[in-house]
Write a protein that holds these residues in place. Structure first.
Motif, short mmCIF file in Angstrom:
data_model
loop_
_atom_site.label_atom_id
_atom_site.label_comp_id
_atom_site.label_asym_id
_atom_site.label_seq_id
_atom_site.Cartn_x
_atom_site.Cartn_y
_atom_site.Cartn_z
N LEU A 68 0.96 -1.14 -0.16
CA LEU A 68 0.00 -0.26 -0.14
C LEU A 68 0.76 1.49 0.04
N ILE A 69 2.04 1.28 0.50
CA ILE A 69 2.89 2.63 0.81
C ILE A 69 3.21 2.96 -0.95
N ALA A 70 3.62 2.02 -1.68
CA ALA A 70 4.06 2.31 -2.98
C ALA A 70 2.49 2.82 -4.00
N ARG A 71 1.79 2.21 -3.48
CA ARG A 71 0.18 2.26 -4.56
C ARG A 71 -0.69 3.40 -4.09
N SER A 72 -0.60 3.78 -2.79
CA SER A 72 -1.85 4.93 -2.28
C SER A 72 -1.28 5.93 -1.40
N VAL A 73 -1.29 7.15 -1.75
CA VAL A 73 -0.88 8.13 -1.19
C VAL A 73 -1.81 8.35 0.22
N GLY A 74 -3.11 7.96 0.17
CA GLY A 74 -4.12 8.14 1.10
C GLY A 74 -3.59 7.02 2.32
N ALA A 75 -2.89 5.85 1.68
CA ALA A 75 -2.83 4.87 2.77
C ALA A 75 -1.43 5.54 3.63
N ARG A 76 -0.63 5.94 2.88
CA ARG A 76 0.62 6.75 3.72
C ARG A 76 0.27 7.32 4.76
N GLU A 77 -0.90 8.38 4.49
CA GLU A 77 -1.45 9.19 5.53
C GLU A 77 -1.87 8.65 6.99
N LEU A 78 -2.48 7.41 6.52
CA LEU A 78 -3.15 6.48 7.67
C LEU A 78 -2.13 5.87 8.46
N ILE A 79 -0.90 5.64 7.84
CA ILE A 79 0.11 5.02 8.52
C ILE A 79 0.64 5.95 9.74
N VAL A 80 0.83 7.36 9.08
CA VAL A 80 1.42 8.02 10.06
C VAL A 80 0.28 8.88 11.00
N ASN A 81 -0.76 8.49 10.68
CA ASN A 81 -2.07 9.26 11.56
C ASN A 81 -1.57 9.79 12.96
N PRO A 82 -1.55 10.86 13.48
CA PRO A 82 -1.03 11.02 14.81
C PRO A 82 -1.49 10.38 16.13
N THR A 83 -2.75 10.20 16.07
CA THR A 83 -3.19 9.39 17.12
C THR A 83 -2.70 8.00 17.16
N ILE A 84 -2.81 7.42 15.94
CA ILE A 84 -2.51 5.88 16.07
C ILE A 84 -0.80 5.81 16.16
N ILE A 85 0.09 6.50 15.79
CA ILE A 85 1.35 6.79 15.89
C ILE A 85 1.58 6.71 17.53
N GLU A 86 1.14 7.97 17.99
CA GLU A 86 1.22 8.18 19.42
C GLU A 86 0.78 7.10 20.49
N THR A 87 -0.32 6.44 20.05
CA THR A 87 -0.85 5.26 20.84
C THR A 87 0.15 4.22 20.88
N THR A 88 0.60 3.91 19.50
CA THR A 88 1.79 2.71 19.21
C THR A 88 3.14 3.07 19.85
N ARG A 89 3.58 4.34 20.21
CA ARG A 89 4.63 4.69 20.63
C ARG A 89 4.65 4.39 22.09
N ARG A 90 3.46 4.78 22.69
CA ARG A 90 3.19 4.48 24.13
C ARG A 90 3.24 2.99 24.48
N PHE A 91 2.19 2.25 23.70
CA PHE A 91 2.05 0.95 23.88
C PHE A 91 3.29 -0.02 23.65
N LEU A 92 4.07 0.49 22.76
CA LEU A 92 5.40 -0.35 22.41
C LEU A 92 6.58 0.49 23.19
N SER A 93 6.43 1.24 24.18
CA SER A 93 7.24 2.10 24.65
C SER A 93 8.70 1.23 25.36
N HIS A 94 8.44 -0.02 25.55
CA HIS A 94 9.37 -0.77 26.14
C HIS A 94 10.64 -1.26 25.18
N ALA A 95 10.33 -1.02 23.91
CA ALA A 95 11.39 -1.06 23.04
C ALA A 95 11.84 0.11 22.68
N THR A 96 12.99 0.20 21.72
CA THR A 96 13.41 1.48 21.44
C THR A 96 12.85 2.16 20.29
#
Length: 296
Positions: A68-96
């Motif tokens: 999807l990254i190569a095929r869709s600009v919109g999908a790229r935007e979803l991947i870096v959605n701020p709410t999801i990125i911050e959630t993931t950063r906090r949920f997986l904060s035990h790794a670098t």
């Protein structure tokens, strides 16, 4: 009984709390429905020619369209959605670091049978990760309205604590019904599966999963996205794709150089070792702060 729904104004802290307590959270209309329509249009030529799955696991009436990254600009935007990125950063904060693990459109066609309830983290050769060690933060974005009749993903609430040896029947699960533009966020340990599609419509979702940076990705992002496209992408997305060290001494190029050197984004000959160790120490300080503040 219905599953938990959160408003699109919810904080990442609250989403993580739900993930830890229940194993999932549904965020209503995190993006406008028109965003999903635009992505569907960008990917239509690819989803149209994607073959159905070869077996009951992948779904004989289910299509899975990747890259999807190569095929869709919109999908790229979803991947870096701020709410999801911050959630993931906090949920997986035990790794670098963390990275994008898989990008795909899952299209369940009429007549599809329900998928076996499973845990996504078994992808790593069935390795028995500790029950209290999270390796994934996963999302399913509704490209169409998600109803039980259409085959909405089914979740077993609280099953992220059940361990690997348990087998759940469909009766123990609930449908993650939601409107187009909403997203189901779930732990890689929670038992879930696509539902049976008893309607006349295709149920489509964008599956974007994130994993710890030191684990191998399900979808090979380096081969799925050609270099000529990768060179045009923003740094944040490139690092999520794997153009970063996953941990100290994991993923460098040449002699300890930043992987971004390959794309001309980092100075050739500049070593990443010392600064990466500093980053790891800073992350540990941040993890300690989050634990003490009970933010994670």
């Amino acid at each position: 009984m219905s599953l938990i729904h959160l408003p699109n104004t919810v904080s990442a802290q609250e989403i993580v709390r739900c993930l830890r307590e229940h194993g999932y959270a549904i965020i209503d209309k995190l993006v406008p429905a028109i965003t999903m329509d635009r992505i569907a249009e960008e990917l239509e030529s690819y989803t149209a020619v994607t073959p159905f799955g070869p077996d009951g696991i992948l779904g004989r009436r289910t299509k899975r369209t990747g890259g999807l990254i190569a095929r869709s600009v919109g999908a790229r935007e979803l991947i870096v959605n701020p709410t999801i990125i911050e959630t993931t950063r906090r949920f997986l904060s035990h790794a670098t670091t963390f990275q994008i693990h898989c990008t795909q459109v899952v299209s369940i066609h009429p007549g599809a049978r329900a998928q076996t309830l499973h845990q996504d983290e078994v992808a790593w050769d069935m390795f028995p990760f500790p029950d209290d060690y999270q390796v994934q933060c996963n999302t399913l974005w509704a490209m169409t309205d998600y109803s039980e009749k259409m085959g909405a993903t089914r979740i077993v609430p609280g099953s992220h604590r059940a361990g690997r040896s348990v087998e759940f029947e469909s009766a123990a699960s609930l449908p993650a019904e939601m409107e187009k533009g909403s997203v189901l966020v779930y732990d890689g340990k929670v038992y879930h599966g696509g539902g049976a599609n008893r309607s006349k419509h295709v149920r489509s979702a964008i599956n974007l999963t994130y994993a710890l940076g030191w684990l191998r990705q399900e979808e090979n992002q380096f081969l799925s996205c050609p270099l000529e496209i990768a060179r045009t992408l923003p740094d944040e997305l490139l690092r999520l794709m794997g153009y970063q060290c996953g941990a100290f001494a994991l993923g460098y190029v040449n002699g300890f150089e930043d992987p971004m050197t390959v794309l001309g984004r980092s100075q050739p000959g500049k070593l990443v070792g010392a600064e990466f160790m500093l980053k790891a120490e800073q992350n540990e300080d941040r993890r300690s702060f989050l634990r003490e503040a009970k933010f994670d």
